[in-house]
Design an enzyme around this catalytic site. Sequence first.
Site, short mmCIF file in Angstrom:
data_model
loop_
_atom_site.label_atom_id
_atom_site.label_comp_id
_atom_site.label_asym_id
_atom_site.label_seq_id
_atom_site.Cartn_x
_atom_site.Cartn_y
_atom_site.Cartn_z
N LYS A 8 -0.02 9.07 2.99
CA LYS A 8 0.95 8.08 2.52
C LYS A 8 0.91 6.87 3.43
CE LYS A 8 5.85 7.47 1.38
NZ LYS A 8 7.17 8.12 1.29
N VAL B 113 -0.20 6.30 -1.93
CA VAL B 113 -0.61 7.64 -1.55
C VAL B 113 -2.07 7.87 -1.95
CG1 VAL B 113 -0.12 10.12 -1.73
CG2 VAL B 113 1.76 8.45 -1.86
N ASP C 51 16.37 9.41 -4.47
CA ASP C 51 15.37 9.06 -5.48
C ASP C 51 14.81 10.32 -6.13
OD1 ASP C 51 13.91 7.32 -7.03
OD2 ASP C 51 12.31 7.05 -5.58
N GLY D 299 -1.22 7.71 -6.05
CA GLY D 299 0.15 7.26 -6.27
C GLY D 299 0.39 5.91 -5.64
N GLU D 300 1.23 5.12 -6.30
CA GLU D 300 1.54 3.80 -5.76
C GLU D 300 2.96 3.43 -6.15
OE1 GLU D 300 -0.76 -0.45 -5.20
OE2 GLU D 300 -1.20 0.77 -6.96
N GLY D 301 3.75 3.02 -5.15
CA GLY D 301 5.13 2.63 -5.40
C GLY D 301 5.45 1.32 -4.71
#
Length: 481
Positions: A77, A59, A164, A52-54
């Site tokens: 994370k 992550v 969110d 995961g990438e934001g």
Amino acid sequence: MESVPTGQRSSHQTVEKGRSRPISRGVETDIAYLYEVLPQLSRIFRIIDKIGEGTFSTVYLAEAQMTDGSRRMFALKHLIPTSHPVRIAAELQCLTVAGGTENVIGVTYCFRKEHHVVIVMPYMEHQTFVDIVGSLSFEDVKHYIFHLLKALRHIHKFGIIHRDIKPTNFLFNQQRREYALVDFGLAQGTPDTQIELLKELLGLDKAPRSVFGEKNINGTISHKPGTDKVEGLLSKTKREEVIPRKIVSSKHRSVPVRAPLNQKPKPPAVSPMLICNCFMTDRVCNICLSRKQQVAPRAGTPGFRAPEVLTKCPNQGTAIDMWSAGVILLSLLSGRYPFFKASDDLIALTQIMTIRGSRETKEAAKTFGKSIVCSRELPRLDLRILCETLRGLRSWDDTSLPAEFQTSRNPAEVKQDAGSPAKKRMSSGSLRSIAELQEMGWDKAPDDVYDLLDKLLDLNPATRITASMALQHPLFKDMTN
């Protein structure tokens, strides 16, 4: 927290349904960088892949050998280095106080070296929402929204506003019916929140972002407010000594152009008291340009922001999470994801008005001190007809949905034989036949679920249903709270 012995690094592979695949060179580079900035991770975890990438974090999936000899998967994370220390500490406090129960993810460890922080959480194997949204039975959807509401009731009880809520932040394992609410990086507190550090974020969110040990204008290392709280919270976890360091930016800030000293500033061309006359024109008048910029929380993901967020209402509470839950339920009932997809807040507000009605939206906005102008009247849609048409339970010819939804039909459906009712009555989201939809229980979806959807998508945050009230809804009468 559990004790994990030293692990050994090995070649990085992602295991997927009994087979392994090599990861990309870019991910290998990112993993090597994480080992470099936090060397202590290599003594415990074998980082397998990036999952995961934001905007604010990345992550990773990692494996560790437990004291009993078993191996367990974890999610690591890695927070961006410029995250404010109080923001980091507040996220950790949300996880430690409210996490680990009621479908809310917990925290296992936290590592920190200099300005790098990694939060270690249990890993839950889950499906991607976009891959399953059209294949879920009505009973699956009912359980999904029930457990999301349980998670929201739990965090709201502590005075936590997640800010969110979206499918990628509510992990779902369809086979095991396991759920986990994740990512409290944007969380804020209500006035009576039990998370002390969330109280401090209200002021910090309005200030410029800062980093650990940032150099001040006099050339000395400054102690950032809240760093001591991070120290205290992380002292209970595995970390190395924090050494403040100078942050050097490779990007030069542009110098604003200044007017000559002998030049007097020009007076405003128009008095702000005059009525604005730029509406429905191709220009912006001086009155609008002279208005003071509104400051209000604007967190969240496009498509899931509540009307009060889109209109920059300064007083935002737990109701914004409930609106987002309503948008998720709208996707689940219609089989269409993402349901709202807008490039800016005004378009997003227009899309909401297309569903909920322009008159109703304007009236709701007045209740929280906002004024909305709409160039044409948009009627309020029947949510059941909307969802059943998009899913394929109703023929498009039998409804009078606006053009915005007619264009959402799948191109493959348009090319199909128009004389075949079975092919014609198919959903743009799931593309399943009527027989399949009936087998999945969609023809027997009760009015209760659309009543709950209506209450979740209440345009007025003051009357929008709460998580506690939603769990008492007749839809869940046969389920245990």
